[in-house]
Design a protein around this motif. Structure first.
Motif, PDB file in Angstrom:
ATOM      1  N   GLY A 252       0.642  -1.139  -0.170  1.00  0.00           N
ATOM      2  CA  GLY A 252      -0.103   0.237   0.034  1.00  0.00           C
ATOM      3  C   GLY A 252       0.800   1.518  -0.056  1.00  0.00           C
ATOM      4  N   THR A 253       0.689   2.845  -0.894  1.00  0.00           N
ATOM      5  CA  THR A 253       1.430   3.654  -1.079  1.00  0.00           C
ATOM      6  C   THR A 253       1.740   3.902   0.453  1.00  0.00           C
ATOM      7  OG1 THR A 253       0.159   3.297  -2.720  1.00  0.00           O
ATOM      8  CG2 THR A 253       1.687   5.926  -1.746  1.00  0.00           C
ATOM      9  N   GLY A 254       0.799   4.049   1.720  1.00  0.00           N
ATOM     10  CA  GLY A 254       1.002   4.542   3.162  1.00  0.00           C
ATOM     11  C   GLY A 254       1.923   4.161   3.373  1.00  0.00           C
ATOM     12  N   THR A 255       1.826   2.710   3.799  1.00  0.00           N
ATOM     13  CA  THR A 255       2.626   2.281   4.490  1.00  0.00           C
ATOM     14  C   THR A 255       3.686   2.334   3.478  1.00  0.00           C
ATOM     15  OG1 THR A 255       1.537   0.478   4.781  1.00  0.00           O
ATOM     16  CG2 THR A 255       2.875  -0.095   5.218  1.00  0.00           C
ATOM     17  N   ALA A 256       4.242   1.682   2.565  1.00  0.00           N
ATOM     18  CA  ALA A 256       5.552   2.092   1.214  1.00  0.00           C
ATOM     19  C   ALA A 256       6.281   2.674   2.107  1.00  0.00           C
ATOM     20  CB  ALA A 256       4.985   1.842   0.131  1.00  0.00           C
ATOM     21  N   LEU A 257       5.823   3.651   2.016  1.00  0.00           N
ATOM     22  CA  LEU A 257       5.705   5.314   2.127  1.00  0.00           C
ATOM     23  C   LEU A 257       6.949   5.643   3.172  1.00  0.00           C
ATOM     24  CD1 LEU A 257       3.653   7.669   0.307  1.00  0.00           C
ATOM     25  CD2 LEU A 257       5.998   7.573   0.224  1.00  0.00           C
ATOM     26  N   THR A 258       5.911   5.058   4.767  1.00  0.00           N
ATOM     27  CA  THR A 258       6.384   5.481   5.977  1.00  0.00           C
ATOM     28  C   THR A 258       7.036   4.407   6.492  1.00  0.00           C
ATOM     29  OG1 THR A 258       4.198   5.237   7.345  1.00  0.00           O
ATOM     30  CG2 THR A 258       5.738   4.615   8.886  1.00  0.00           C
ATOM     31  N   CYS A 259       7.433   2.971   5.428  1.00  0.00           N
ATOM     32  CA  CYS A 259       8.776   2.115   5.694  1.00  0.00           C
ATOM     33  C   CYS A 259       9.894   2.610   4.944  1.00  0.00           C
ATOM     34  CB  CYS A 259       8.188   1.140   4.491  1.00  0.00           C
ATOM     35  SG  CYS A 259       7.564   0.585   5.770  1.00  0.00           S
ATOM     36  N   THR A 260       9.721   3.161   3.890  1.00  0.00           N
ATOM     37  CA  THR A 260      11.075   4.097   2.810  1.00  0.00           C
ATOM     38  C   THR A 260      12.003   5.197   4.569  1.00  0.00           C
ATOM     39  OG1 THR A 260       9.402   5.457   1.392  1.00  0.00           O
ATOM     40  CG2 THR A 260      10.199   3.464   0.397  1.00  0.00           C
ATOM     41  N   ALA A 261      10.988   5.907   4.154  1.00  0.00           N
ATOM     42  CA  ALA A 261      11.101   6.683   5.427  1.00  0.00           C
ATOM     43  C   ALA A 261      11.873   6.697   6.322  1.00  0.00           C
ATOM     44  CB  ALA A 261       9.898   7.614   5.625  1.00  0.00           C
TER      45      ALA A 261
END
Length: 436
Positions: free
Chosen positions: A277-286
């Motif tokens: 999911g885009t939201g979780t992916a953004l949190t993980c990459t950060a």
């Protein structure tokens, strides 16, 4: 992908190669004129000033203008502009004020071109989130490869042939890009907002970002990230030399490792978005970025440092695909230029803060301190913005804009097909005999 995207991708790839050439050539040209660090910094800083001074206003203008025309006119203007320092170099008339003025005007042209391209892309792709992720992944990968790998060495090599040569090469790249963009399909312009001044329209675009928690979260990530990354970059060369024993050649390889990670991150961004999911992916990459900087600070040797920078680059590459793609999918067309420029301006304003912070911490404490501070800042930002860019918010925003795409929008097609499938199934069930 539509045929038009291939031309846009080629244009931006050629332009990025020219950018890489000029980014290496302008500081080196300045170095042939003076050894004064403040004069050299003036040339470097001049290129970022347009974003700080005209970022939001530039976005408001782009929302008034035809975006395709804005792109090719800006590239043609930059090609013509570079003829001036090239002629001055050939006639031995270069000066620091001239190079600073050229860097400023190139940055101003880049402001309008980048903002117009960001606003044009979602219209070209029908605001399909998956297509936007694929497109931004390819654009980001090409930009990293050309401006990070091929451009700077080419700029240094061309400078050996003559001071005017890299400037002319950059001018040719802008001209080719302008010709390609000129052939792109013309798209309908957004409905203009009548009887509003430019300042009011600019303010409306900025307030749209700050009122929407999802868009604010997407804007805070690069802004806070720039504070952290500039704090690291300010002391990275000194850290590599004093703590890791890396010479000038090795430092170039260290930066190449980061760029390689950026290519990998851009390539897998769409996959991460689908899986997590885009939201979780953004949190993980950060989170990955913060942990990688922490690993860099604690690196015992150059190999561990190169691996940490590669991992950090991968996180940055994925973030810079997922974030803009989501923004392009959910922001209304008539606000796209202003929203994009507001987010970019926040990131650009944060960069000097990070550079000052890194220098101050290294002077007051230790060379590793800026790296640890950057890691803490990135991890804190991850925790704060996780709820702002959660999967739930992302899905709600995408559902809210799906009907706006009309009957030809991919999301609308999917909804229509799903509805027809359900109706067909219910009809079949009604007509089928009951089985005991």
């Amino acid at each position: 992908m539509p045929v038009g995207f291939g031309r846009l991708w080629t244009a931006q790839t050629v332009s990025s190669l020219g950018d890489g050439v000029s980014h290496a050539a302008l500081p080196l040209l300045a170095l042939t004129l003076t050894r004064d660090p403040m004069a050299l910094a003036l040339v470097t800083a001049a290129g970022t000033l347009p974003w700080l001074l005209f970022g939001v206003l530039g976005g408001a203008l782009v929302d008034r203008w035809d975006r395709r025309r804005t792109m090719w006119v800006m590239d043609a203007a930059r090609a013509a502009l570079l003829a001036l320092p090239a002629a001055a170099a050939a006639l031995d008339g270069l000066s620091i004020p001239l190079l600073a003025a050229v860097a400023f005007l190139l940055g101003l042209g880049g402001l309008f071109f980048d903002t117009a391209a960001t606003a044009y892309l979602p219209d070209l792709l029908g605001r399909d989130p998956l297509l936007l992720e694929r497109a931004n992944s390819r654009l980001r990968g090409a930009q990293t490869a050309m401006s990070g790998f091929a451009g700077p060495p080419a700029g240094s090599a061309l400078l050996v042939l003559g001071r005017a040569v890299p400037l002319l090469a950059d001018a040719v790249s802008f001209l080719l890009s302008a010709l390609l963009v000129r052939t792109l399909p013309a798209l309908p312009r957004p409905v203009p907002e009548l009887r509003e001044s430019l300042l009011r329209q600019a303010r409306a675009g900025a307030s749209y970002v700050f009122r929407d928690r999802l868009l604010l979260g997407l804007a805070l990530r690069p802004a806070v990230g720039n504070v952290a990354f500039l704090a690291v970059e300010t002391v990275l060369a000194l850290f590599a030399h004093d703590r890791l024993g890396i010479d000038i050649y090795g430092f170039g390889l260290l930066l190449t490792a980061e760029a390689t990670g950026g290519l990998l991150g851009a390539g897998i961004a769409s996959y991460l978005g689908r899986r997590l999911g885009t939201g979780t992916a953004l949190t993980c990459t950060a989170a990955v970025e913060g942990l990688a900087i922490l690993g860099l600070a604690a690196a015992p040797n150059p190999y561990a440092a190169g691996l940490a920078l590669a991992v950090c680059g991968a996180g940055m590459g994925a973030t810079m695909v997922l974030g803009p793609s989501l923004r392009q999918a959910i922001v209304p067309a008539h606000l796209m230029g202003r929203v994009a420029s507001t987010s970019r301006m926040l990131a650009m304003c944060a960069a000097p803060v990070g550079a000052f912070l890194g220098g101050w911490l290294a002077t007051a404490y230790d060379i590793r301190t800026p790296l640890y501070a950057a890691a803490v800042l990135l991890l804190a930002m991850t925790a704060i913005t996780a709820s702002m860019t959660s999967n739930r918010r992302v899905e709600a925003a995408l559902r809210a804009v799906a009907p706006a795409g009309g009957p030809d929008h991919p999301a609308s097609k999917e909804s229509k097909e799903t509805k027809e499938s359900k109706e067909s199934t219910e009809s079949a069930r009604a007509s089928a005999p009951e089985v005991l």
